[in-house]
Scaffold this active site. Structure first.
Site, PDB file in Angstrom:
ATOM      1  N   LYS A 189       0.797  -1.286   0.056  1.00 13.52           N
ATOM      2  CA  LYS A 189      -0.072   0.096  -0.038  1.00 13.52           C
ATOM      3  C   LYS A 189       1.039   1.432   0.027  1.00 13.52           C
ATOM      4  O   LYS A 189       2.192   1.030   0.047  1.00 13.52           O
ATOM      5  CB  LYS A 189      -1.127  -0.057   1.027  1.00 13.52           C
TER       6      LYS A 189
HETATM    7  C1  LIG Z   1      -4.999  -4.451   1.442  1.00 11.93           C
HETATM    8  C2  LIG Z   1      -6.483  -4.408   1.485  1.00 11.93           C
HETATM    9  C3  LIG Z   1      -7.400  -4.690   2.845  1.00 11.93           C
HETATM   10  C4  LIG Z   1      -6.624  -5.625   3.922  1.00 11.93           C
HETATM   11  O1  LIG Z   1      -5.651  -4.858   4.413  1.00 11.93           O
HETATM   12  P1  LIG Z   1      -4.581  -5.459   5.229  1.00 11.93           P
HETATM   13  O2  LIG Z   1      -4.065  -4.450   6.183  1.00 11.93           O
HETATM   14  O3  LIG Z   1      -3.746  -6.303   4.468  1.00 11.93           O
HETATM   15  O4  LIG Z   1      -5.369  -6.404   6.256  1.00 11.93           O
HETATM   16  C5  LIG Z   1      -8.617  -4.529   2.951  1.00 11.93           C
HETATM   17  N1  LIG Z   1      -9.413  -3.783   2.012  1.00 11.93           N
HETATM   18  C6  LIG Z   1      -8.663  -3.414   0.782  1.00 11.93           C
HETATM   19  C7  LIG Z   1      -9.605  -2.476  -0.324  1.00 11.93           C
HETATM   20  C8  LIG Z   1      -7.371  -3.788   0.402  1.00 11.93           C
HETATM   21  O5  LIG Z   1      -7.002  -3.394  -0.793  1.00 11.93           O
END
Ligand SMILES: *Cc1c(COP(=O)(O)O)cnc(C)c1O
Length: 396
Positions: A189
């Site tokens: 991210k």
């Molecule tokens: C990455 C993601 C999540 C989950 O994030 P984590 O921190 O890995 O639990 C939830 N929703 C979306 C849209 C994502 O891209």
């Protein structure tokens, strides 16, 4: 030819030094750095409460609970998202349904939502919570969604896992319109703590509930204790919570990264702008740009426009991968996963999300991406899409 990933974290010497400081300190977790990160994040986002969590998935789960979701609740989300956007409701015993996407923004469609709400109002099956997703980092239609929420009496949990740094009508995502907003700091991210996340809210009661749920449903706050206080050691469990805490090591990395959020965002914006220019004449549909919001540019998803090329997504994807370009596909519509199909969802239920998925490829985009890397991606993509003009090529 070196490999170009679709996403790549940026970790600087300052980040490493910040983490090392924590490793040499007394507290690796439950220390002073988590609140520092929370306060810095809240300030940066113009929001009164930010609660750090071990992942966005944990944040979504807790936020569902804090917003009143439980057994028998109805939660709606976008099928064009990561699994966690829907799974979080199931953790709480709620039923999940989906609202199809707007083909242009690829976010939950307000017109599809309006139609579904009208029907649900007649049937007495209105949702308790809506989880719109800022797909790729482009903020969802928050104002319209909040108006519908107030009219029909549901709450809004914004899944902004992609959208750290994005703005909507001049304000940072996470500061307005949603009852709570969840960010992800997973390594792919836009800001990372390896694993981790943040929940923001303007509602002090929701923030308080999130802090309780994050740590076993337990409190030591003198003013909150229900039993007589026998001594300074007293702690009370007041609800069923979890261990969804972020560590101080992770918070130090996040806090250090947060200082570069704007710089990293600017780098992503410049890359996205250049993709727009370089790809303009290709048979592709590019990410939407709307005048009232700025994407975080977590992703740069393009669609193969089959009205202008006979190339398939699979062929183009394979050509890019064969050329060491780490493209990806976001997302397989959640309702088509076997686990969700077993609940009765069928292919065809959300045609816009399915059509988007069938044509989508996410191109590499990360702050340290060089112009040379970007040109290589575009050249390979151009060749792959031009391949139908060369009958000897197998790719189309
Ligand atoms: C990455 C993601 C999540 C989950 O994030 P984590 O921190 O890995 O639990 C939830 N929703 C979306 C849209 C994502 O891209």
């Amino acid at each position: 030819m070196s490999y170009i990933p679709y996403s790549c974290q940026q970790v600087t010497e300052d980040d490493i030094a910040a983490v090392n400081d924590v490793l040499r300190s007394e507290y690796l977790t439950q220390g002073p750095v988590v609140p520092v990160f929370e306060e810095a994040f809240a300030r940066r986002h113009g929001v009164s409460h930010a609660v750090a969590v071990s992942s966005a998935t944990a944040g979504l789960h807790m936020a569902c609970l804090a917003l009143g979701v439980g057994a028998g609740s109805r939660v709606w989300t976008s099928p064009n998202s990561f699994l966690a956007s829907a799974n979080c409701a199931l953790y709480c015993g709620a039923a999940v349904d989906f609202v199809d996407i707007d083909p242009r923004t690829r976010n939950l469609s307000v017109s599809a939502l309006t139609a579904k709400l009208t029907l649900a109002a007649q049937r007495g099956t209105l949702p308790d919570l809506l989880i719109p997703v800022d797909f790729g980092g482009l903020p969802c239609d928050l104002l319209e969604i909040r108006e519908l929420a107030d009219r029909y009496g549901f709450r809004v949990l914004q899944d902004a896992s992609h959208a750290t740094g994005a703005t909507y009508q001049g304000r940072p995502v996470g500061s307005a319109h949603a009852h709570a907003t969840v960010f992800s700091f997973h390594a792919v991210k836009v800001l990372t703590t390896a694993e981790g996340g943040m929940v923001t809210t303007q509602d002090p009661a929701v923030a308080k509930q999130l802090r309780l749920l994050r740590s076993h449903g337990m409190t030591r706050e003198a003013g909150d204790l229900q039993n007589p206080v026998e001594g300074p050691w007293v702690y009370e469990q007041q609800t069923l919570g979890f261990n969804y805490r972020l560590t101080d090591i992770q918070a130090a990395l996040g806090n250090s990264q947060l200082r570069r959020l704007d710089a990293m965002h600017q780098a992503r914006i410049a890359l996205a702008d250049r993709y727009d220019e370089l790809l303009a004449d290709l048979p592709l549909l590019l990410p939407a740009r709307l005048p009232d919001r700025v994407s975080s540019w977590h992703l740069f998803p393009v669609e193969i426009d089959e009205t202008r090329t006979s190339c398939t997504r699979a062929a183009v994807f394979q050509d890019l991968r064969a050329a060491q370009i780490g493209v990806n596909v976001h997302y397989i519509p959640i309702h088509t996963q076997p686990f969700y199909a077993a609940m009765g969802f069928r292919a065809g239920d959300f045609p816009a999300a399915e059509r988007y998925y069938a044509r989508a490829i996410s191109l590499p985009l990360f702050p340290a991406m060089t112009q040379a890397q970007q040109h290589r991606v575009v050249d390979v993509l151009r060749d792959a899409l031009g391949a139908q003009d060369r009958p000897s090529q197998l790719s189309c």
